[in-house]
Motif scaffolding. Structure first.
Motif, PDB file in Angstrom:
ATOM      1  N   THR A   1     -19.006 -37.831 -41.724  1.00  0.00           N
ATOM      2  CA  THR A   1     -19.202 -38.203 -42.737  1.00  0.00           C
ATOM      3  C   THR A   1     -19.342 -38.608 -43.920  1.00  0.00           C
ATOM      4  O   THR A   1     -18.740 -39.030 -44.381  1.00  0.00           O
TER       5      THR A   1
ATOM      6  N   ARG B   1     -21.668 -33.531 -49.445  1.00  0.00           N
ATOM      7  CA  ARG B   1     -21.431 -34.483 -47.989  1.00  0.00           C
ATOM      8  C   ARG B   1     -21.972 -33.357 -47.134  1.00  0.00           C
ATOM      9  O   ARG B   1     -22.345 -32.419 -47.377  1.00  0.00           O
TER      10      ARG B   1
ATOM     11  N   CYS C   1     -20.685 -38.789 -48.484  1.00  0.00           N
ATOM     12  CA  CYS C   1     -21.514 -38.321 -49.851  1.00  0.00           C
ATOM     13  C   CYS C   1     -22.472 -38.427 -49.751  1.00  0.00           C
ATOM     14  O   CYS C   1     -23.124 -40.012 -50.024  1.00  0.00           O
TER      15      CYS C   1
END
Length: 157
Positions: free
Chosen positions: A38, A26, A40
């Motif tokens: 945030t 992340r 991934c």
């Protein structure tokens, strides 16, 4: 320093092993209103830096252009420890976690982009190793390099 970091600090070889083993991380950036953002991403670690790729425009890149300071988090939850507990709040997690603070920049050099994208292919699609990306794909893909300022790891078992 928080209690678990004092008691459960990971050794460098364990940090390196987790980074090599976990397929996604992340990344947190700061948006235009000052809020964390945030997402991934797939990544590689190469020559001491972290790299990921994506579309050549979007919120991540806008945020990095405004403020290159980022945080990366790579973790692996092994299990929830809940055997023989008198109370639900006594349950705990077995995990390893690495936090990287660093400075991000979009890679402009085409040869560096090609090298990094080749390494990403090697990691995620090894059966296509050695594939030469067409020039339009190289130019149409953003590659971001994160140079670490600090790397810490903790675990709990």
């Amino acid at each position: 320093m928080q209690h678990r970091m004092k008691e459960f600090t990971m050794e460098q070889n364990d940090i390196d092993a987790l980074i090599a083993r976990v397929p996604a991380m992340r990344i947190s950036t700061i948006d235009a209103n000052g809020y964390p953002y945030t997402v991934c991403v797939h990544y590689i670690r190469y020559d001491g830096c972290f790299y990921f790729h994506g579309l050549p425009q979007g919120e991540k890149l806008d945020n990095i252009a405004r403020c290159p300071k980022v945080c990366l988090e790579i973790s692996e939850l092994t299990r929830i420890m809940k055997e023989d507990l008198p109370l639900p709040c006594d349950a705990d997690a077995e995990y390893e976690s690495v936090v990287v603070r660093g400075d991000a920049e979009v890679v402009k050099d085409i040869s560096e982009k090609a090298k990094v994208l080749g390494l990403i292919i090697d990691k995620y699609v090894p059966e296509m190793s050695g594939f030469t990306l067409p020039d339009n794909m190289l130019r149409g893909t953003a590659v971001v390099k994160v140079t670490p300022v600090s790397i810490t790891g903790k675990y709990h078992k």
